[in-house]
Write a protein that holds these residues in place. Sequence first.
Motif, PDB file in Angstrom:
ATOM      1  N   ALA A  53      17.861  10.808  88.198  1.00 22.47           N
ATOM      2  CA  ALA A  53      19.320  10.708  88.286  1.00 22.47           C
ATOM      3  C   ALA A  53      19.990  11.697  87.336  1.00 22.47           C
ATOM      4  O   ALA A  53      20.987  12.344  87.691  1.00 22.47           O
ATOM      5  CB  ALA A  53      19.775   9.286  87.982  1.00 22.47           C
ATOM      6  N   THR A  75      15.508   6.579  90.946  1.00 23.28           N
ATOM      7  CA  THR A  75      15.094   6.453  89.556  1.00 23.28           C
ATOM      8  C   THR A  75      14.798   4.989  89.247  1.00 23.28           C
ATOM      9  O   THR A  75      14.998   4.103  90.093  1.00 23.28           O
ATOM     10  CB  THR A  75      16.165   7.015  88.598  1.00 23.28           C
ATOM     11  OG1 THR A  75      15.602   7.147  87.285  1.00 23.28           O
ATOM     12  CG2 THR A  75      17.393   6.116  88.537  1.00 23.28           C
ATOM     13  N   THR A  80      20.028   5.292  85.444  1.00 23.67           N
ATOM     14  CA  THR A  80      21.080   6.196  85.912  1.00 23.67           C
ATOM     15  C   THR A  80      22.091   6.378  84.793  1.00 23.67           C
ATOM     16  O   THR A  80      22.695   5.403  84.344  1.00 23.67           O
ATOM     17  CB  THR A  80      21.791   5.629  87.154  1.00 23.67           C
ATOM     18  OG1 THR A  80      20.828   5.442  88.198  1.00 23.67           O
ATOM     19  CG2 THR A  80      22.875   6.578  87.630  1.00 23.67           C
ATOM     20  N   GLY A  91      22.283   8.472  94.423  1.00 28.94           N
ATOM     21  CA  GLY A  91      21.230   7.965  93.556  1.00 28.94           C
ATOM     22  C   GLY A  91      20.999   6.488  93.781  1.00 28.94           C
ATOM     23  O   GLY A  91      21.952   5.717  93.898  1.00 28.94           O
TER      24      GLY A  91
END
Length: 435
Positions: A53, A75, A80, A91
């Motif tokens: 991210a 992720t 993040t 993301g």
Amino acid sequence: MSHLPQGIQPKRFLTELFRAAVERALPAHNMREYLPQPPSGRTLVLGAGKAAAAMAQALEALWPCDKPLSGLVVTRYDHTPPTPATRRIEGIEAAHPVADTAGLLAAQRMLNLASDLTANDLVIFLVSGGGSALLCSPAAGIDLGHKQQITRQLLLSGASIGEMNCVRTHLSAVKGGRLALACYPAKVVTLAISDVPGDDPAVIASGPTIADSTSCQDALEVLRRHNIDIPARIRALLDSGRSETPKPGDVRFSGHEVHVIATPRSSLEAAARVARELGVPAHILGDAIEGEAREVGKVHAAIAQSVRMHGLPFATPCVILSGGETTVTVRPHDSKKSGRGGRAGECALGIAQALQGRTGIWALAADTDGIDGVESNAGAFVAPDTLHRAAALGLRIDNALAAHDSYGFFHALDDLVVTGPTFTNVNDFRSVLIA
């Protein structure tokens, strides 16, 4: 014996070195020079890893505003960065170190996004440590439960990261270069942050865009060597060779580029520079040190004692630094009494046990991603009075090691290193200060 330079406070000093190592590995500081030129067609960004991210945010900030850009990265949960949010690259978060359905869906979506690319398009793949678990797409004939079962056993077995990734690669529909094949005929540029000894891109997150030189038989040998219970379906898949990976020399990888933009070595060098600027000579033992965490800790303690007592191999004062990826083996008879802790904490326990309170030596062991195993700490700090303070609280270091309970031991001493997720990952960081 020499003294530390004036103003050096050991705990603050070692924490500052760790901070410098992490800072050097942040994607925003390392990406610009490796970005390709925008293509005539689309640019698709895909990515996986603990730093994915943050890497996506850095890329989007650097990419020309007037050029097309879209994509998807996955992720670890809570990895993040809070700001600035990406607008063109989506993301999502999933589980690590054992994959979950979120990681499974992420891999399926990436394969779908790659399915209609042309030779005029560009794929930028952002990868860092943790991507093997986060980007999970089981090979045909096996399901997520099978992969979770194998992963849990490997994590407890003491298998190295290379061995684990060899197995995961051959149980996957996306690792070992298969994602790159899904992107064909588009050009693929891989930007990697290394968390593996040797910085081999094929090992980082099991190399989704890198041709693989290992075999199904290699994977079976890893499983046998570590006495892993192999489900019949997985054994049959590997025995048959049906899950073999694309190999180096495959023409479908022609023209691809791979750049490792941050490494354990560069982070250790950054920490060494800070130490020297503060008047403490720094020596890097190596950036690819592997082995049982507690044993690696004992070796570091032995070197520190030699420096302290004999001025060998370095003169005092100094700090010794190292990186790599250690392991923690949890044997069957340990499993019911396992405590909370990870590799860095167990290494710190090994250091403290070996030093036995020797004066003039302090240490910090931490994971550069900010999470030691699955706990909230990055690692732990060791001081000459660690064992004395522990005894005053009724804690025995032998018991902590037997139970793999570094978190409980150092938490009671208020000596955990807590940073929260750092949004990068160049693996273990160890520093030992000797006066």
